[in-house]
Design a protein around this motif. Sequence first.
Motif, mmCIF file in Angstrom:
data_model
loop_
_atom_site.group_PDB
_atom_site.id
_atom_site.type_symbol
_atom_site.label_atom_id
_atom_site.label_comp_id
_atom_site.label_asym_id
_atom_site.label_seq_id
_atom_site.Cartn_x
_atom_site.Cartn_y
_atom_site.Cartn_z
ATOM 1 N N ARG A 199 0.813 -1.221 0.000
ATOM 2 C CA ARG A 199 0.000 0.000 0.000
ATOM 3 C C ARG A 199 0.847 1.271 0.000
ATOM 4 O O ARG A 199 0.308 2.379 -0.056
ATOM 5 N N GLY A 200 2.140 1.111 0.047
ATOM 6 C CA GLY A 200 3.030 2.269 0.036
ATOM 7 C C GLY A 200 3.271 2.777 -1.370
ATOM 8 O O GLY A 200 2.446 2.617 -2.281
ATOM 9 N N ARG A 201 4.441 3.365 -1.569
ATOM 10 C CA ARG A 201 4.810 3.962 -2.854
ATOM 11 C C ARG A 201 5.384 2.860 -3.757
ATOM 12 O O ARG A 201 6.543 2.485 -3.639
ATOM 13 N N THR A 202 4.522 2.351 -4.619
ATOM 14 C CA THR A 202 4.843 1.188 -5.450
ATOM 15 C C THR A 202 4.867 1.587 -6.912
ATOM 16 O O THR A 202 3.966 2.277 -7.396
ATOM 17 N N GLY A 215 2.594 4.164 -11.160
ATOM 18 C CA GLY A 215 2.926 4.513 -9.792
ATOM 19 C C GLY A 215 1.673 4.458 -8.935
ATOM 20 O O GLY A 215 0.682 5.132 -9.231
ATOM 21 N N MET A 216 1.694 3.639 -7.889
ATOM 22 C CA MET A 216 0.531 3.444 -7.033
ATOM 23 C C MET A 216 0.816 3.915 -5.612
ATOM 24 O O MET A 216 1.937 3.782 -5.114
ATOM 25 N N GLN A 217 -0.202 4.439 -4.987
ATOM 26 C CA GLN A 217 -0.226 4.674 -3.553
ATOM 27 C C GLN A 217 -1.564 4.180 -3.037
ATOM 28 O O GLN A 217 -2.603 4.471 -3.639
ATOM 29 N N ASP A 218 -1.509 3.415 -1.954
ATOM 30 C CA ASP A 218 -2.712 2.757 -1.437
ATOM 31 C C ASP A 218 -3.401 1.952 -2.535
ATOM 32 O O ASP A 218 -4.626 1.899 -2.615
ATOM 33 N N MET A 222 -1.702 6.550 -9.385
ATOM 34 C CA MET A 222 -1.420 7.958 -9.142
ATOM 35 C C MET A 222 -0.564 8.579 -10.255
ATOM 36 O O MET A 222 -0.478 9.794 -10.363
ATOM 37 N N LEU A 317 6.009 10.291 -6.635
ATOM 38 C CA LEU A 317 5.401 9.584 -5.499
ATOM 39 C C LEU A 317 6.000 10.015 -4.163
ATOM 40 O O LEU A 317 5.477 9.657 -3.106
ATOM 41 N N ASP A 321 8.927 2.524 -2.248
ATOM 42 C CA ASP A 321 8.935 1.422 -1.285
ATOM 43 C C ASP A 321 9.016 0.059 -1.961
ATOM 44 O O ASP A 321 9.531 -0.892 -1.374
#
Length: 395
Positions: A199-202, A215-218, A222, A317, A321
């Motif tokens: 759920r972090g900065r992936t 780029g994902m967050q939660d 994003m 981001l 992470d």
Amino acid sequence: MSKLVLVLNCGSSSIKFGLFDIGQAEIPRRPRWNGKVDGILGPHPSYGDSLTRPYQVELGCEHPYSEALRYIIDRTQAQLHGDRLVAIAHRVVHGGSKYFKPVRVDDEVLRDLRSYIPLAPLHQPFALEAIERLLEIDPGLPQVACFDTAFHHTLPEVEQVLPLPYAAYERGIRRYGFHGLSYEYMAMHLPELAGDRARGRTIVAHLGSGASLCGMQDLRSMATTMSFSALDGLMMGTRCGALDPGVLLHMMEVEHLTPARVGEMLYHESGLLGVSGIASDPRVLLQCEAAEPRARLALALYVRRIVREIGAMAAALGGLDMLVFTAGIGEHNAEIRKRVVDGLDFLGLELDEAANQAHAQVISAPGSRPLALVALTNEEWMAARHAQALLRFDL
């Protein structure tokens, strides 16, 4: 009697298919049966599935794509064994600014989706041709369109807007993003692999013949590298990725290339193939790079563009992470993964060489600050789930 959905992923020269049981509350992630018709427009088309080795098929010259679809439907009927085919789900690359959820296709939807063909000419026409032909074969069988753009509906406005006159954004000219079914699966699967850390900065790197980053967050999109079309962002097998638009103006105004010719070049003659002059597949280029300077240059540029975009996305981001490799190259090419990770040591990323060579799930070293994973994507299963959810009241 089981309720089955056939998932089709239609490209210009191939059709992948998988049969899923959607009568269960939780659909098995592996299809009951799957396969591929390949080389549809070539001289030697072939068919293969999970029960038979590939063999050549005769599709005829006049309507080979329609004949390939008919061949798949006939083979599917032979696999039902008394069960019922309740729907066909299609990966449709572009849903435009109107379609953010899976939809059952009727004539109006089909007209809308045709208008997006110029935005995804490598994929959109063929998915729509399949839907149209299958509606002719069985008008009562639901055809469900699942959109690669839908997952990116959560992009913040600052990521959607392009630096053009704002009226362009109001007309629907904006960043859409693609490979959404793959990223949507990752958003479900990564917590299973890495728990709350997912759920972090992936950043997920979908590296195949087409390639992009998300780029994902939660677990929400994003940022992503593909934009208004599937040409933007990373360098790909035959597509250019991000390019100075002044180059295109020069080619049309000074070199007098037509828009159609420029489009042919950008989609089919650029990327790894264009720079190397040899192949679009990194595996081929890795085998000959020692003796072929242009193969070596193509690979260096390919990796440089991935590293550069990951760095930019990590900045957007606010850090990194987790980095995830998926799709054909990301899942199977250890050397490309190594070169990418080696270029990201400034982010604290360290590679476990043995794990990477073994295609392990975790390929980062124990001391690495970001986690690096290899995760198999499953776009077909996502499409089957969408069909189940959309048609639940009809089943």
